[in-house]
Design a protein around this motif. Structure first.
Motif, PDB file in Angstrom:
ATOM      1  N   GLY A 220       0.769  -0.591  -0.197  1.00 26.34           N
ATOM      2  CA  GLY A 220      -0.422   0.056  -0.186  1.00 26.34           C
ATOM      3  C   GLY A 220       0.941   0.987   0.086  1.00 26.34           C
ATOM      4  N   LYS A 221       1.836   1.158   0.326  1.00 19.70           N
ATOM      5  CA  LYS A 221       2.788   2.460   0.894  1.00 19.70           C
ATOM      6  C   LYS A 221       3.675   2.566  -0.475  1.00 19.70           C
ATOM      7  CE  LYS A 221       2.514   3.489   4.929  1.00 19.70           C
ATOM      8  NZ  LYS A 221       1.622   5.210   5.498  1.00 19.70           N
ATOM      9  N   VAL A 222       3.889   1.498  -1.609  1.00 20.59           N
ATOM     10  CA  VAL A 222       4.646   1.707  -2.716  1.00 20.59           C
ATOM     11  C   VAL A 222       3.650   1.360  -3.300  1.00 20.59           C
ATOM     12  CG1 VAL A 222       6.098   0.210  -4.056  1.00 20.59           C
ATOM     13  CG2 VAL A 222       5.878   0.304  -1.831  1.00 20.59           C
ATOM     14  N   VAL A 223       2.646   0.435  -3.738  1.00 16.10           N
ATOM     15  CA  VAL A 223       1.766   1.008  -5.153  1.00 16.10           C
ATOM     16  C   VAL A 223       0.974   2.618  -5.104  1.00 16.10           C
ATOM     17  CG1 VAL A 223      -0.237  -0.467  -5.814  1.00 16.10           C
ATOM     18  CG2 VAL A 223       1.658  -1.742  -4.921  1.00 16.10           C
ATOM     19  N   HIS A 224      -0.027   2.991  -3.507  1.00 18.50           N
ATOM     20  CA  HIS A 224      -0.465   3.826  -4.282  1.00 18.50           C
ATOM     21  C   HIS A 224      -0.118   5.364  -4.705  1.00 18.50           C
ATOM     22  CE1 HIS A 224      -4.342   6.319  -2.312  1.00 18.50           C
ATOM     23  NE2 HIS A 224      -4.366   6.354  -4.016  1.00 18.50           N
ATOM     24  N   PRO A 225       1.184   5.552  -4.323  1.00 11.07           N
ATOM     25  CA  PRO A 225       1.866   6.626  -4.555  1.00 11.07           C
ATOM     26  C   PRO A 225       2.688   6.567  -6.031  1.00 11.07           C
ATOM     27  CG  PRO A 225       2.406   5.750  -2.708  1.00 11.07           C
ATOM     28  CD  PRO A 225       2.139   4.617  -3.229  1.00 11.07           C
ATOM     29  N   ALA A 229       1.611   9.080  -8.858  1.00 14.63           N
ATOM     30  CA  ALA A 229       2.901   9.220  -9.495  1.00 14.63           C
ATOM     31  C   ALA A 229       3.285   9.106 -11.297  1.00 14.63           C
ATOM     32  CB  ALA A 229       3.922   8.954  -9.305  1.00 14.63           C
ATOM     33  N   PHE A 230       2.856   8.196 -11.565  1.00 14.83           N
ATOM     34  CA  PHE A 230       2.801   7.486 -13.090  1.00 14.83           C
ATOM     35  C   PHE A 230       1.633   7.880 -13.762  1.00 14.83           C
ATOM     36  CE2 PHE A 230       6.973   5.745 -11.368  1.00 14.83           C
ATOM     37  CZ  PHE A 230       7.689   6.775 -12.054  1.00 14.83           C
ATOM     38  N   ALA A 231       0.771   7.878 -13.181  1.00 19.36           N
ATOM     39  CA  ALA A 231      -0.726   7.824 -13.661  1.00 19.36           C
ATOM     40  C   ALA A 231      -1.162   9.007 -14.311  1.00 19.36           C
ATOM     41  CB  ALA A 231      -2.355   7.041 -12.960  1.00 19.36           C
ATOM     42  N   LEU A 271      -4.929  -4.651  -3.018  1.00 13.22           N
ATOM     43  CA  LEU A 271      -5.179  -3.278  -2.967  1.00 13.22           C
ATOM     44  C   LEU A 271      -4.967  -2.384  -4.247  1.00 13.22           C
ATOM     45  CD1 LEU A 271      -1.301  -4.409  -2.678  1.00 13.22           C
ATOM     46  CD2 LEU A 271      -2.357  -2.716  -0.568  1.00 13.22           C
ATOM     47  N   LEU A 272      -5.197  -2.981  -5.017  1.00 16.88           N
ATOM     48  CA  LEU A 272      -5.798  -1.933  -5.918  1.00 16.88           C
ATOM     49  C   LEU A 272      -7.487  -1.526  -5.891  1.00 16.88           C
ATOM     50  CD1 LEU A 272      -3.718  -2.730  -9.064  1.00 16.88           C
ATOM     51  CD2 LEU A 272      -3.310  -0.746  -7.883  1.00 16.88           C
ATOM     52  N   ALA A 273      -8.179  -1.782  -5.371  1.00 18.88           N
ATOM     53  CA  ALA A 273      -9.675  -2.019  -5.077  1.00 18.88           C
ATOM     54  C   ALA A 273      -9.673  -1.015  -3.910  1.00 18.88           C
ATOM     55  CB  ALA A 273      -9.925  -3.568  -4.974  1.00 18.88           C
ATOM     56  N   GLU A 274      -8.565  -0.623  -3.273  1.00 15.55           N
ATOM     57  CA  GLU A 274      -8.910   0.590  -2.110  1.00 15.55           C
ATOM     58  C   GLU A 274      -8.960   1.679  -2.978  1.00 15.55           C
ATOM     59  OE1 GLU A 274     -10.800  -0.090   0.333  1.00 15.55           O
ATOM     60  OE2 GLU A 274     -11.215  -2.059  -0.707  1.00 15.55           O
ATOM     61  N   THR A 275      -7.837   1.927  -4.446  1.00 13.66           N
ATOM     62  CA  THR A 275      -7.869   3.076  -4.545  1.00 13.66           C
ATOM     63  C   THR A 275      -8.353   3.123  -5.523  1.00 13.66           C
ATOM     64  OG1 THR A 275      -5.906   2.161  -6.782  1.00 13.66           O
ATOM     65  CG2 THR A 275      -5.350   2.133  -4.731  1.00 13.66           C
TER      66      THR A 275
END
Length: 588
Positions: A220-225, A229-231, A271-275
């Motif tokens: 969560g600390k890596v994927v979301h940021p 940053a890139f999206a 993880l991606l489902a919560e973003t």
């Protein structure tokens, strides 16, 4: 010089893509369930099907998969992306919204089915508790892919049964996590040593829970940021690269922690489902979804030996029937206790009675780790596959039972309604109970004026009638229905139906049978209003006229005119329109 292939399994990949390109549109056109279609093709072209003849008939080698090892890598990819897509659908908000069904009915279903199936399997595995536990848990799960596709094809995913089935399947998808952990723990503990199964299972769950929590927190600390940053560059290739990096990266972390890569792919999806990127991810993988599902189920079909049906027909028939019957007998009462009527509960029991796609993953792991005998594992997987093939038939049978039960309930309600309708003397009759009819009913209720309503939308009638609203299914143009509610004594009949032709037919029928009743009608426009007036309606209110008058009133008040002057202008326009309708030729 010896020929070198820089790209391994190229023939298998090309054959799969060719089959997928033909099968997906063909199955859609024939309305055949895609999961079952890919399973059947895998069985037919796999090493236990036509593939076993490839050595003797050389041309068959071009169109079959004679060696299962050559598609093992493809199968692993299929498993990873299947788990990722399931994790993507398991958002916390969705689980919480359906928590009573998910954690109540779903948990009870898995635990009860696992206990009963595990007890029966205990005999098959010669009293080995670890193997019986694995079989009980994995066979308690149903097929999310098959069930949801069948519900989607019949457009019933939003129905009470569809929502109940989806909730149970969500819990089953969550249950895969502890099942995978348990299989890995028991395989490391040693096959056949039952003495401390409970201790080993609890210890493994605790260690796995810590590992999963760490992976989830770090991820969560890596994927979301990373996505944030890139999206923002809005480049589809970058976004797809991030999705693949997240899936394979977290799967690799899971493997390093001693867990399965499939579990890591599920965590990546969660993880991606919560973003805020969830829906964009779904859109990106949508074109590949059918392909990846097909890849998984085709490779599953390749591992099924259909000749076992000839070698052990009685065993397989008893296993399939016993699985469906046992799960149905557990699920149906649970759905009934949760609020579904008996007919739909029985339909749900048959719909969810098959084995699930996770059985192929978990049993494969169990056989590889010697928890299960290879021959028994192959037979169980074939039984699960056969249960998937008969699911469309079970769904049709269940739907027929549900409809028959619902017809009996409707007949009983109709007898009750007849008694209620006989008492509906002296009430305002509302024909059509959409937004206009409901608004009128609200105003009548506020003034303590009794009414009775009719509506052609059976679903709407069922919902409102259950809440005590005096609305009944029927067509108000039928004279026998109106006589039942004593239309001759009604203070007024109000037609609010949407369809212009239906409204016109209703006016003619009512005026012919009940010439003295006061009749109000809603019209679509001026032309429709004149037709209704000519047919015998006393008062006609066109939607377009009232909307334009109200809008005009707001504009005139905004321009500074006094409210009373505006009201006079609007009333004068309304009276002029009514007078013009009264002059309609042919009006009686």
């Amino acid at each position: 010089m010896q020929e070198q292939h820089a790209f391994p399994f190229l023939r298998e990949i090309l054959l799969f893509l060719a089959l997928a390109g033909i099968l997906i549109p063909l199955l859609q056109r024939l309305r055949v369930n895609q999961v079952l279609g890919f399973l059947a093709v895998g069985v037919l072209l796999g090493p236990f099907g036509l593939g076993r003849l490839a050595q003797d008939v050389a041309p068959l080698g071009l169109f079959t998969f004679p060696n299962n090892d050559n598609v093992a890598m493809l199968a692993e990819l299929g498993v990873l992306f299947l788990m990722f897509m399931i994790g993507l659908e398991l958002s916390a908000a969705r689980l919480w919204a359906m928590r009573r069904w998910v954690f109540g009915t779903g948990s009870a279903q898995v635990l009860l089915c696992a206990a009963l199936i595990g007890g029966a399997a205990y005999v098959l595995v010669d009293g080995r508790l670890d193997a019986a536990l694995v079989l009980g848990l994995v066979l308690s799960l149903s097929s999310t892919a098959v069930v949801m596709q069948l519900l989607a094809e019949s457009q019933r995913t939003a129905s009470p049964l569809g929502q109940a089935a989806f909730a149970v399947l969500m819990l089953q998808d969550l249950a895969v996590v502890p099942i995978l952990i348990l299989v890995e723990a028991l395989s490391k503990h040693g096959a056949g040593t039952d003495t401390n199964v409970a201790v080993v299972a609890l210890a493994a769950m605790a260690k796995a829970a810590i590992a999963i929590a760490l992976i989830y927190l770090v991820g969560g600390k890596v994927v979301h940021p990373l996505f944030r940053a890139f999206a923002r560059h809005r480049q589809p290739d970058v976004f797809m690269a991030l999705i693949l990096l997240s899936t394979f990266g977290i799967a690799a972390l899971s493997a390093l922690a001693g867990l399965s890569m499939a579990l890591g792919a599920l965590i990546a999806g969660l993880l991606l489902a919560e973003t805020e990127f969830k829906h964009e991810v779904e859109l990106m993988i949508e074109p590949f979804k059918g392909l990846l599902m097909g890849l998984f189920f085709m490779t599953v079909g390749m591992g099924m030996d259909a000749l076992q049906i000839v070698h052990a027909p009685l065993w397989l028939a008893c296993a399939v029937f016993g699985l469906v019957a046992l799960k149905g007998l557990v699920i149906a009462p649970l759905l009934r206790l949760s609020g579904l009527p008996w007919g739909r509960a029985i339909e749900g029991g048959l719909l969810l009675g098959q084995g699930g796609e996770f059985a192929f993953i978990v049993i494969g792991y169990a056989v590889a780790s010697k928890l299960l005998d290879g021959a028994l594992g192959a037979r169980v997987m074939l039984a699960v596959g056969l249960s998937l093939f008969i699911t469309p038939l079970l769904a049709r049978l269940g739907h027929a039972i549900g409809e028959r039960w619902a017809e009996r309930a409707r007949a009983k309600d109709a007898r009750h309604d007849e008694a209620a309708l006989d008492e509906a003397r002296g009430r305002v009759i509302i024909a059509g109970f959409g937004r206009v009819g409901q608004q009128l009913a609200k105003l009548l209720t506020a003034q303590n004026i009794p009414y009775v309503a009719f509506e052609n939308d059976a679903k709407l009638v069922s919902q409102l009638h259950a809440d005590g609203v005096p609305v009944y299914f029927g067509n108000a143009s039928r004279s026998e229905l109106l006589r039942r509610v004593h239309a001759a004594d009604a203070p007024a009949i109000v037609l609010t139906m949407d369809h212009p032709t239906s409204a016109l037919q209703a006016v003619r029928g009512i005026r012919r049978e009940f010439p003295d009743v006061r009749l109000y009608a809603r019209s679509r426009d001026e032309k429709h209003a004149r037709a209704l007036k000519k047919a015998g309606a006393d008062v006609v209110v066109p939607e377009t006229l009232e909307a334009s008058l109200q809008l005009s009133a707001f504009v005139l008040e905004g321009m500074g005119l006094d409210e009373r002057i505006v009201d006079d202008i609007v009333d004068r326009e309304r009276d002029q329109f009514a007078a013009a309708l009264d002059d309609t030729p042919g009006h009686v």
